[in-house]
Design an enzyme around this catalytic site. Structure first.
Site, PDB file in Angstrom:
ATOM      1  N   GLU A   1      -0.497   4.863  -0.525  1.00  0.00           N
ATOM      2  CA  GLU A   1      -1.300   5.966  -0.655  1.00  0.00           C
ATOM      3  C   GLU A   1      -0.354   7.369  -0.596  1.00  0.00           C
ATOM      4  O   GLU A   1       0.489   7.505   0.326  1.00  0.00           O
ATOM      5  CB  GLU A   1      -2.575   6.224   0.236  1.00  0.00           C
ATOM      6  CG  GLU A   1      -3.615   5.281   0.003  1.00  0.00           C
ATOM      7  CD  GLU A   1      -4.707   5.399   0.887  1.00  0.00           C
ATOM      8  OE1 GLU A   1      -4.634   5.835   1.971  1.00  0.00           O
ATOM      9  OE2 GLU A   1      -5.762   4.849   0.594  1.00  0.00           O
TER      10      GLU A   1
ATOM     11  N   TYR B   1       0.712  -1.218   0.028  1.00  0.00           N
ATOM     12  CA  TYR B   1      -0.072   0.081  -0.063  1.00  0.00           C
ATOM     13  C   TYR B   1       0.752   1.333   0.091  1.00  0.00           C
ATOM     14  O   TYR B   1       1.859   1.215   0.762  1.00  0.00           O
ATOM     15  CB  TYR B   1      -0.946  -0.002   1.151  1.00  0.00           C
ATOM     16  CG  TYR B   1      -2.608  -0.072   0.815  1.00  0.00           C
ATOM     17  CD1 TYR B   1      -2.864   0.997   0.317  1.00  0.00           C
ATOM     18  CD2 TYR B   1      -3.140  -1.021   1.022  1.00  0.00           C
ATOM     19  CE1 TYR B   1      -4.373   1.108  -0.313  1.00  0.00           C
ATOM     20  CE2 TYR B   1      -4.191  -1.218   0.593  1.00  0.00           C
ATOM     21  CZ  TYR B   1      -5.097  -0.128   0.044  1.00  0.00           C
ATOM     22  OH  TYR B   1      -6.409  -0.192  -0.444  1.00  0.00           O
TER      23      TYR B   1
ATOM     24  N   THR C   1      -4.007   6.014 -21.669  1.00  0.00           N
ATOM     25  CA  THR C   1      -3.996   4.773 -21.233  1.00  0.00           C
ATOM     26  C   THR C   1      -2.572   4.276 -21.319  1.00  0.00           C
ATOM     27  O   THR C   1      -1.885   4.884 -22.010  1.00  0.00           O
ATOM     28  CB  THR C   1      -4.848   3.694 -22.168  1.00  0.00           C
ATOM     29  OG1 THR C   1      -4.428   3.568 -23.206  1.00  0.00           O
ATOM     30  CG2 THR C   1      -6.461   4.102 -21.813  1.00  0.00           C
TER      31      THR C   1
ATOM     32  N   ARG D   1      -2.350  -2.706 -18.277  1.00  0.00           N
ATOM     33  CA  ARG D   1      -3.202  -1.775 -18.303  1.00  0.00           C
ATOM     34  C   ARG D   1      -3.069  -0.805 -17.153  1.00  0.00           C
ATOM     35  O   ARG D   1      -3.178  -1.149 -16.058  1.00  0.00           O
ATOM     36  CB  ARG D   1      -4.730  -2.701 -18.063  1.00  0.00           C
ATOM     37  CG  ARG D   1      -4.921  -3.956 -18.774  1.00  0.00           C
ATOM     38  CD  ARG D   1      -6.292  -4.629 -18.454  1.00  0.00           C
ATOM     39  NE  ARG D   1      -7.012  -3.829 -19.466  1.00  0.00           N
ATOM     40  CZ  ARG D   1      -7.171  -3.954 -20.559  1.00  0.00           C
ATOM     41  NH1 ARG D   1      -6.262  -4.834 -21.304  1.00  0.00           N
ATOM     42  NH2 ARG D   1      -7.848  -2.966 -21.417  1.00  0.00           N
TER      43      ARG D   1
ATOM     44  N   ASP E   1      -6.839  13.509 -25.170  1.00  0.00           N
ATOM     45  CA  ASP E   1      -6.729  12.038 -24.744  1.00  0.00           C
ATOM     46  C   ASP E   1      -6.075  11.126 -25.583  1.00  0.00           C
ATOM     47  O   ASP E   1      -6.795  11.102 -26.680  1.00  0.00           O
ATOM     48  CB  ASP E   1      -8.178  11.800 -24.623  1.00  0.00           C
ATOM     49  CG  ASP E   1      -8.388  10.340 -24.033  1.00  0.00           C
ATOM     50  OD1 ASP E   1      -7.610   9.594 -24.045  1.00  0.00           O
ATOM     51  OD2 ASP E   1      -9.741   9.957 -23.696  1.00  0.00           O
TER      52      ASP E   1
ATOM     53  N   LYS F   1      -2.377   0.538 -24.709  1.00  0.00           N
ATOM     54  CA  LYS F   1      -2.676   0.273 -26.241  1.00  0.00           C
ATOM     55  C   LYS F   1      -1.569   0.370 -27.010  1.00  0.00           C
ATOM     56  O   LYS F   1      -0.538  -0.525 -27.004  1.00  0.00           O
ATOM     57  CB  LYS F   1      -3.771   1.387 -26.600  1.00  0.00           C
ATOM     58  CG  LYS F   1      -5.047   1.137 -25.430  1.00  0.00           C
ATOM     59  CD  LYS F   1      -6.183   2.198 -25.836  1.00  0.00           C
ATOM     60  CE  LYS F   1      -7.435   2.002 -24.811  1.00  0.00           C
ATOM     61  NZ  LYS F   1      -8.602   3.066 -25.091  1.00  0.00           N
TER      62      LYS F   1
HETATM   63  C1  PLP Z   1      -9.456   3.448 -24.408  1.00  0.00           C
HETATM   64  C2  PLP Z   1      -9.892   4.835 -24.135  1.00  0.00           C
HETATM   65  C3  PLP Z   1      -9.995   5.293 -22.879  1.00  0.00           C
HETATM   66  C4  PLP Z   1     -10.526   4.618 -21.650  1.00  0.00           C
HETATM   67  O1  PLP Z   1      -9.444   3.590 -21.250  1.00  0.00           O
HETATM   68  P1  PLP Z   1      -9.738   2.388 -20.109  1.00  0.00           P
HETATM   69  O2  PLP Z   1      -8.649   1.852 -19.650  1.00  0.00           O
HETATM   70  O3  PLP Z   1     -10.603   1.439 -20.938  1.00  0.00           O
HETATM   71  O4  PLP Z   1     -10.669   2.949 -18.986  1.00  0.00           O
HETATM   72  C5  PLP Z   1     -10.211   6.658 -22.760  1.00  0.00           C
HETATM   73  N1  PLP Z   1     -10.095   7.513 -23.823  1.00  0.00           N
HETATM   74  C6  PLP Z   1      -9.914   7.093 -24.938  1.00  0.00           C
HETATM   75  C7  PLP Z   1      -9.850   7.997 -26.041  1.00  0.00           C
HETATM   76  C8  PLP Z   1      -9.723   5.471 -24.989  1.00  0.00           C
HETATM   77  O5  PLP Z   1      -9.354   5.203 -26.417  1.00  0.00           O
END
Ligand code: PLP
Length: 425
Positions: free
Chosen positions: A63, A61, A233, A242, A207, A236
């Site tokens: 925090e 932990y 994220t 993740r 994003d 990807k």
């Molecule tokens: C995949 C994605 C997210 C969310 O990611 P998670 O890990 O699935 O919560 C947010 N914004 C965009 C543009 C994404 O492609």
């Protein structure tokens, strides 16, 4: 199944303690090995990232932030998180990085919490046009707690309507503007979004969940220097475990950190932080630039081959890792096509297309991407074969014999391109 010793030891323990889960993990490994995975948000992490993600750091932990924790015993975890932070800042050229968000959606929520009080207006791309749920779409909490103005693409071009974005921004006066999305096959014009945000006094959040790896590898323009805040994220195109990150200008650092913890989350997932640190180190290597470039070359080749076979691609092609196909002209729905392709060993997802007359649960399109196949070392020649298989399946979605034959051919091709992190015996 045989891996290196550590993995072997761990798998043996799992096998003994929980044979059901062990079997399922092995079967999933086989599935990921034997199929051509074209879901653009998925990838294969390296063995090193897998290993880091499965360490005893999960037992701790912590925090708070390095040097300012609420529990003792942080001598080593602090160093792990500091490494991840420094690597993120240096890879992307950011003033500040927070590597604690549990995933992309919580990272976005933290951006709201930091910069946009509930009830204020947020502007984002509509989900059916390629945006993300968390950019203010109505079924998401972000579309309920915040007022939301949604932009989209032009019908004729399939590209973001930047005049429309400017008009909507002047009218809605959002506190926050999101750019980026989940089904955008074209380059995001960060400078143009920044100009609009500046004009209306909004904070720009880029994003980059889908394209973070392309940006890190120099295969997509960077939002840094344009956007105030960047969320992503890590799993990807960036090819980490993740997780999520928020990078920002120094002026927003304190607000962002406070929003993540204690605003939204408790203890960070330290094993994931370690995996992220490893992935960031990998992404800083010259080989990753080559990888990012090849993802785009592969997507372009696949797109060209599909267009040559009469497929209708949104925007006519791709600049990045992603292809969105409108199957209406092929007389098959996205769901039927995706299911038939899966039986043939080619995994993609059905997806709405802009102005889709069909419902999201059985929309007109499918979405493809090349990050995972590129991680296995596939190149343009393999993309040509994949396009031919997609065409053969989609033109006869009920032909199960054909699907079985293609699945065999797919398995054979996959055997020649073992993915990172998986060694089947
Ligand atoms: C995949 C994605 C997210 C969310 O990611 P998670 O890990 O699935 O919560 C947010 N914004 C965009 C543009 C994404 O492609």
């Amino acid at each position: 199944m045989r891996c290196d010793n550590l993995e072997n030891m761990k798998l043996n323990a799992l096998q003994t303690a929980d044979p059901e889960i062990h079997e399922l993990c092995l079967a999933e490994e086989r599935r990921q090995f034997e199929k051509i995975r074209l879901i653009p948000s998925e990838n294969y992490v390296s063995t090193a990232v897998l290993e880091a993600s499965g360490t005893v750091l999960t037992n701790k932990y912590s925090e708070g932030y390095p040097g300012k924790r609420y529990y003792e015993g942080q001598q080593l975890v602090d160093q792990v998180e500091r490494l991840a932070i420094e690597r993120a800042k240096s890879l992307f050229g950011a003033d500040h990085a927070n590597v604690q968000p549990y995933s992309g959606s919580p990272a976005n929520l933290a951006a709201y919490l930091a910069l946009c009080p509930p009830g204020e207006t947020v502007m984002g791309m509509a989900l059916p046009h390629g945006g993300h749920l968390t950019h203010g779409w109505n079924v998401s909490i972000t579309g309920k707690l915040w007022k939301s103005a949604q932009y989209g693409v032009r019908k004729e071009t399939g590209r973001i309507d930047m005049d429309g974005v400017r008009r909507l921004a002047r009218e809605a006066k959002p506190r926050l503007i999101f750019c980026g999305g989940t089904a955008i096959p074209r380059t995001i014009d960060f400078p143009a979004f920044a100009e609009i945000a500046k004009e209306v006094g909004a904070v720009l959040v880029a994003d980059i969940a889908h394209i973070a790896g392309l940006i890190a590898g120099g295969a997509h323009p960077s939002p840094f220097g344009h956007a105030d805040v960047v969320t992503t994220t890590t799993h990807k195109t960036l090819r980490g475990p993740r997780g999520g990150m928020i990078l920002c200008r120094a002026e927003h650092a304190a607000a962002v950190d406070k929003a993540v913890f204690p605003g939204l989350q408790g203890g960070p997932h330290n094993h994931t932080t370690a995996g992220i640190a490893v992935a960031l180190k990998e992404a800083a290597q010259p080989a990753f630039r080559e990888y990012a470039r090849q993802i785009v070359l592969n997507a372009r080749e696949l797109a060209q081959e599909l267009v040559a076979r009469g497929f209708d691609l949104i925007s006519g092609g791709t600049d990045n890792h992603l292809i969105l196909i409108d199957l209406a002209s092929k007389g098959v729905t996205g769901k039927r096509a995706a299911q038939a392709l899966d039986r043939a060993g080619v995994v993609c997802n059905y997806n709405t297309v802009p102005f889709d007359p069909r419902k999201p649960f059985d929309p007109s399109g499918v979405r493809l991407g090349t990050p995972a196949v590129t991680s296995r070392g596939m190149k343009e020649g393999e993309m040509q074969r994949i396009a031919a298989w997609i065409d053969a399946v989609v033109s006869a979605p009920e032909d199960q014999a054909r699907q079985a034959r293609i699945a065999r051919e797919v398995r054979e091709l996959c055997g020649a391109f073992p993915p990172p992190g998986i060694r089947l015996q």
